[in-house]
Design a protein around this motif. Structure first.
Motif, PDB file in Angstrom:
ATOM      1  N   LYS A   1      -0.295  -3.250   1.859  1.00 50.49           N
ATOM      2  CA  LYS A   1       0.116  -3.950   0.631  1.00 50.49           C
ATOM      3  C   LYS A   1       0.743  -2.699  -0.500  1.00 50.49           C
ATOM      4  O   LYS A   1       0.388  -1.695  -0.356  1.00 50.49           O
ATOM      5  CB  LYS A   1      -1.405  -4.424   0.131  1.00 50.49           C
ATOM      6  CG  LYS A   1      -1.394  -5.044  -1.347  1.00 50.49           C
ATOM      7  CD  LYS A   1      -2.372  -5.331  -1.652  1.00 50.49           C
ATOM      8  CE  LYS A   1      -2.461  -5.769  -3.181  1.00 50.49           C
ATOM      9  NZ  LYS A   1      -3.843  -5.952  -3.813  1.00 50.49           N
ATOM     10  N   VAL A   2       1.956  -3.237  -0.724  1.00 55.78           N
ATOM     11  CA  VAL A   2       2.470  -2.288  -1.983  1.00 55.78           C
ATOM     12  C   VAL A   2       2.125  -2.799  -3.128  1.00 55.78           C
ATOM     13  O   VAL A   2       1.892  -4.045  -3.648  1.00 55.78           O
ATOM     14  CB  VAL A   2       4.160  -2.628  -1.867  1.00 55.78           C
ATOM     15  CG1 VAL A   2       4.897  -1.743  -2.997  1.00 55.78           C
ATOM     16  CG2 VAL A   2       4.698  -2.169  -0.475  1.00 55.78           C
TER      17      VAL A   2
ATOM     18  N   LEU B   1       4.332   3.338  -7.725  1.00 58.55           N
ATOM     19  CA  LEU B   1       4.122   2.567  -6.801  1.00 58.55           C
ATOM     20  C   LEU B   1       3.259   3.093  -5.628  1.00 58.55           C
ATOM     21  O   LEU B   1       3.212   4.257  -5.565  1.00 58.55           O
ATOM     22  CB  LEU B   1       5.600   2.344  -6.016  1.00 58.55           C
ATOM     23  CG  LEU B   1       6.514   1.607  -6.953  1.00 58.55           C
ATOM     24  CD1 LEU B   1       7.937   2.070  -6.841  1.00 58.55           C
ATOM     25  CD2 LEU B   1       6.516   0.275  -6.660  1.00 58.55           C
ATOM     26  N   GLY B   2       2.713   2.128  -4.973  1.00 65.53           N
ATOM     27  CA  GLY B   2       1.658   2.911  -3.918  1.00 65.53           C
ATOM     28  C   GLY B   2       1.668   1.773  -2.617  1.00 65.53           C
ATOM     29  O   GLY B   2       2.108   0.574  -2.771  1.00 65.53           O
TER      30      GLY B   2
ATOM     31  N   GLY C   1      -7.652  -0.729   3.500  1.00 61.94           N
ATOM     32  CA  GLY C   1      -8.687  -0.739   2.294  1.00 61.94           C
ATOM     33  C   GLY C   1      -8.231   0.412   1.514  1.00 61.94           C
ATOM     34  O   GLY C   1      -9.173   0.532   0.552  1.00 61.94           O
ATOM     35  N   GLU C   2      -7.392   1.442   1.722  1.00 60.15           N
ATOM     36  CA  GLU C   2      -7.628   2.449   0.768  1.00 60.15           C
ATOM     37  C   GLU C   2      -5.813   2.641   0.351  1.00 60.15           C
ATOM     38  O   GLU C   2      -5.118   2.575   1.164  1.00 60.15           O
ATOM     39  CB  GLU C   2      -7.942   3.840   1.586  1.00 60.15           C
ATOM     40  CG  GLU C   2      -7.297   4.266   2.639  1.00 60.15           C
ATOM     41  CD  GLU C   2      -7.985   5.568   3.382  1.00 60.15           C
ATOM     42  OE1 GLU C   2      -7.820   6.610   2.931  1.00 60.15           O
ATOM     43  OE2 GLU C   2      -8.685   5.030   4.316  1.00 60.15           O
ATOM     44  N   ARG C   3      -5.751   3.649  -0.803  1.00 65.57           N
ATOM     45  CA  ARG C   3      -4.252   3.908  -1.027  1.00 65.57           C
ATOM     46  C   ARG C   3      -3.936   4.978  -0.044  1.00 65.57           C
ATOM     47  O   ARG C   3      -4.609   6.179  -0.084  1.00 65.57           O
ATOM     48  CB  ARG C   3      -4.146   4.302  -2.481  1.00 65.57           C
ATOM     49  CG  ARG C   3      -2.732   4.628  -2.868  1.00 65.57           C
ATOM     50  CD  ARG C   3      -2.635   4.848  -4.326  1.00 65.57           C
ATOM     51  NE  ARG C   3      -2.979   3.676  -5.037  1.00 65.57           N
ATOM     52  CZ  ARG C   3      -3.633   3.873  -6.482  1.00 65.57           C
ATOM     53  NH1 ARG C   3      -3.629   4.874  -6.962  1.00 65.57           N
ATOM     54  NH2 ARG C   3      -4.053   2.687  -6.793  1.00 65.57           N
ATOM     55  N   VAL C   4      -2.699   4.882   0.471  1.00 67.05           N
ATOM     56  CA  VAL C   4      -2.437   5.987   1.450  1.00 67.05           C
ATOM     57  C   VAL C   4      -1.016   6.720   0.978  1.00 67.05           C
ATOM     58  O   VAL C   4      -0.495   7.407   1.807  1.00 67.05           O
ATOM     59  CB  VAL C   4      -2.351   5.385   2.831  1.00 67.05           C
ATOM     60  CG1 VAL C   4      -3.822   5.067   3.226  1.00 67.05           C
ATOM     61  CG2 VAL C   4      -1.356   4.374   3.052  1.00 67.05           C
TER      62      VAL C   4
ATOM     63  N   PHE D   1       6.314   4.619   4.904  1.00 69.92           N
ATOM     64  CA  PHE D   1       5.655   4.295   3.639  1.00 69.92           C
ATOM     65  C   PHE D   1       6.411   4.660   2.676  1.00 69.92           C
ATOM     66  O   PHE D   1       6.559   4.268   1.366  1.00 69.92           O
ATOM     67  CB  PHE D   1       4.220   4.671   3.435  1.00 69.92           C
ATOM     68  CG  PHE D   1       3.382   3.709   4.401  1.00 69.92           C
ATOM     69  CD1 PHE D   1       3.710   2.631   5.242  1.00 69.92           C
ATOM     70  CD2 PHE D   1       2.096   4.340   4.649  1.00 69.92           C
ATOM     71  CE1 PHE D   1       2.975   1.778   5.832  1.00 69.92           C
ATOM     72  CE2 PHE D   1       1.057   3.526   5.481  1.00 69.92           C
ATOM     73  CZ  PHE D   1       1.497   2.217   6.186  1.00 69.92           C
ATOM     74  N   GLY D   2       7.015   5.925   2.657  1.00 70.33           N
ATOM     75  CA  GLY D   2       7.723   6.489   1.705  1.00 70.33           C
ATOM     76  C   GLY D   2       9.126   5.606   1.429  1.00 70.33           C
ATOM     77  O   GLY D   2       9.426   5.373   0.278  1.00 70.33           O
TER      78      GLY D   2
END
Length: 92
Positions: free
Chosen positions: A2-3, A14-15, A20-23, A52-53
């Motif tokens: 999820k963004v 932005l993440g 279930g965690e911010r990676v 992801f980047g």
């Protein structure tokens, strides 16, 4: 995956959330009301090399286009992406 995106008048981020965690995280600071500066990008070591980047840069570009603003990529990772992906030139 999820963004997430949070923005206010001074800065934002932005993440990417996975499992279930911010990676991954990309932070930016507003430079006036017509430009924001991407100043930091990080991806958790366990989630490196999964794109992801790039997902966060693409999301920043979409946001800039929707808002009619420019991006200054100060972060070395973001700068590298903007130097190589010419289709993002319209937001520089």
């Amino acid at each position: 995956m999820k963004v997430i995106h949070e923005n206010d008048v001074k800065n934002g981020f932005l993440g990417v959330e996975a499992d279930g965690e911010r990676v991954a995280l990309m932070t930016y600071t507003w430079a006036g009301d017509k430009m924001f500066i991407i100043d930091h990008t990080e991806v958790s070591e366990d989630y490196g090399h999964k794109g992801f980047g790039m997902i966060m840069v693409e999301s920043a570009v979409e946001f800039a286009r929707a808002q009619g603003v420019k991006i200054y990529p100060l972060c070395p990772f973001a700068k590298h992406i903007f130097d190589t992906v010419r289709s993002f030139d319209d937001v520089l």
